[in-house]
Design a protein around this motif. Structure first.
Motif, short mmCIF file in Angstrom:
data_model
loop_
_atom_site.label_atom_id
_atom_site.label_comp_id
_atom_site.label_asym_id
_atom_site.label_seq_id
_atom_site.Cartn_x
_atom_site.Cartn_y
_atom_site.Cartn_z
N MET A 126 -46.76 138.45 168.94
CA MET A 126 -45.72 139.26 168.32
C MET A 126 -45.76 139.02 166.80
O MET A 126 -45.81 137.89 166.34
CB MET A 126 -44.36 138.85 168.90
CG MET A 126 -43.25 139.76 168.50
SD MET A 126 -41.59 139.37 169.11
CE MET A 126 -41.81 138.60 170.66
N ASP A 127 -45.75 140.11 166.05
CA ASP A 127 -45.80 140.02 164.59
C ASP A 127 -44.47 139.52 164.03
O ASP A 127 -43.41 139.72 164.62
CB ASP A 127 -46.10 141.38 163.99
CG ASP A 127 -47.50 141.86 164.31
OD1 ASP A 127 -48.36 141.01 164.59
OD2 ASP A 127 -47.72 143.07 164.28
N VAL A 128 -44.55 138.92 162.86
CA VAL A 128 -43.35 138.49 162.14
C VAL A 128 -43.01 139.60 161.16
O VAL A 128 -43.84 140.01 160.34
CB VAL A 128 -43.59 137.15 161.41
CG1 VAL A 128 -42.37 136.77 160.62
CG2 VAL A 128 -43.97 136.07 162.39
N GLY A 133 -37.08 134.72 157.68
CA GLY A 133 -35.81 134.52 157.00
C GLY A 133 -35.87 133.37 156.03
O GLY A 133 -36.94 132.80 155.76
N ASP A 134 -34.70 132.99 155.51
CA ASP A 134 -34.62 131.88 154.56
C ASP A 134 -35.00 130.55 155.20
O ASP A 134 -35.54 129.68 154.54
CB ASP A 134 -33.20 131.78 153.98
CG ASP A 134 -32.83 133.03 153.20
OD1 ASP A 134 -33.75 133.72 152.70
OD2 ASP A 134 -31.63 133.32 153.10
N CYS A 135 -34.70 130.40 156.46
CA CYS A 135 -34.96 129.15 157.17
C CYS A 135 -36.25 129.19 157.97
O CYS A 135 -36.43 128.40 158.89
CB CYS A 135 -33.79 128.81 158.10
SG CYS A 135 -32.23 128.71 157.24
N GLY A 136 -37.13 130.13 157.68
CA GLY A 136 -38.36 130.25 158.44
C GLY A 136 -38.32 131.47 159.34
O GLY A 136 -37.63 132.44 159.08
N VAL A 137 -39.05 131.39 160.42
CA VAL A 137 -39.15 132.49 161.37
C VAL A 137 -38.13 132.30 162.49
O VAL A 137 -38.03 131.22 163.07
CB VAL A 137 -40.58 132.58 161.95
CG1 VAL A 137 -40.66 133.67 162.99
CG2 VAL A 137 -41.58 132.83 160.83
N VAL A 138 -37.35 133.35 162.76
CA VAL A 138 -36.35 133.29 163.84
C VAL A 138 -36.62 134.42 164.82
O VAL A 138 -37.07 135.50 164.45
CB VAL A 138 -34.91 133.40 163.29
CG1 VAL A 138 -34.54 132.19 162.46
CG2 VAL A 138 -34.71 134.67 162.49
N SER A 139 -36.35 134.17 166.09
CA SER A 139 -36.46 135.19 167.13
C SER A 139 -35.08 135.76 167.39
O SER A 139 -34.13 135.02 167.65
CB SER A 139 -37.02 134.60 168.42
OG SER A 139 -38.34 134.19 168.21
N VAL A 140 -34.97 137.09 167.29
CA VAL A 140 -33.69 137.77 167.52
C VAL A 140 -33.94 139.01 168.36
O VAL A 140 -35.08 139.45 168.52
CB VAL A 140 -32.99 138.16 166.21
CG1 VAL A 140 -32.55 136.95 165.42
CG2 VAL A 140 -33.86 139.05 165.37
N GLU A 141 -32.85 139.57 168.86
CA GLU A 141 -32.92 140.81 169.60
C GLU A 141 -32.42 141.93 168.68
O GLU A 141 -31.45 141.75 167.96
CB GLU A 141 -32.06 140.71 170.85
CG GLU A 141 -32.48 141.62 171.95
CD GLU A 141 -31.84 141.25 173.27
OE1 GLU A 141 -32.48 141.48 174.29
OE2 GLU A 141 -30.70 140.76 173.27
#
Length: 158
Positions: free
Chosen positions: A1-3, A60-68
């Protein structure tokens, strides 16, 4: 999955993150939930069709996050279903201040086809690679015109 990189919008000190996926706007579920006054994002996620949701990874600011994220039709469905006194004018804000900048972001990619208004014709068309594309079904058809007038005999006589 791409960022993906999200675009952040602000309304009344609350952030809304949105991304473009396949030339369609998608909105982060926890952010939309907060804007419409829901206490937990799962309430919103359960109230829309599963096809309208998609997991993504955002930078994001804190790195990569997984969201819906949810798509635009599900967003308007949620706005109609979960009315909240503090969310008045939210649909108009989405239509006027959020979605147009998201769509304009895609305008900078010349390789992608763009919808085009032909003005005098009411048919859908695409502008792609410098050419205008129209489906065969939408092409105007011309009928043969007989030279003889159709009407009662002596129609043109005095």
């Amino acid at each position: 999955m791409d960022v993906l990189a999200a675009i952040t919008f602000h309304r009344h000190d609350q952030a809304l993150r949105a991304v473009m996926i396949d030339n369609q706007p998608w909105f982060v579920v926890p952010d939309v939930s907060r804007l419409i006054g829901l206490h937990h994002p799962t309430v919103l996620a359960r109230s829309v069709y599963p096809d309208d949701l998609r997991p993504v990874r955002l930078r994001g600011d804190c790195g990569v996050v997984s969201v819906e994220v949810l798509n635009e039709p599900a967003l308007y469905e949620a706005l109609g279903r979960h009315r909240h006194p503090g969310s008045q004018g939210l649909g108009q804000w989405f239509r006027e201040s959020v979605i147009p900048p998201l769509l304009d972001q895609q305008q900078n990619v010349p390789q992608l086809p763009r919808h085009r208004d032909l003005g005098f014709l009411d048919i859908p068309a695409l502008d792609w690679q410098g050419d205008v594309w129209v489906t065969r079904e939408e092409m105007p058809t011309f009928e043969r015109v007989d030279d003889k007038p159709t009407g009662p005999k002596g129609f043109w006589r005095r």
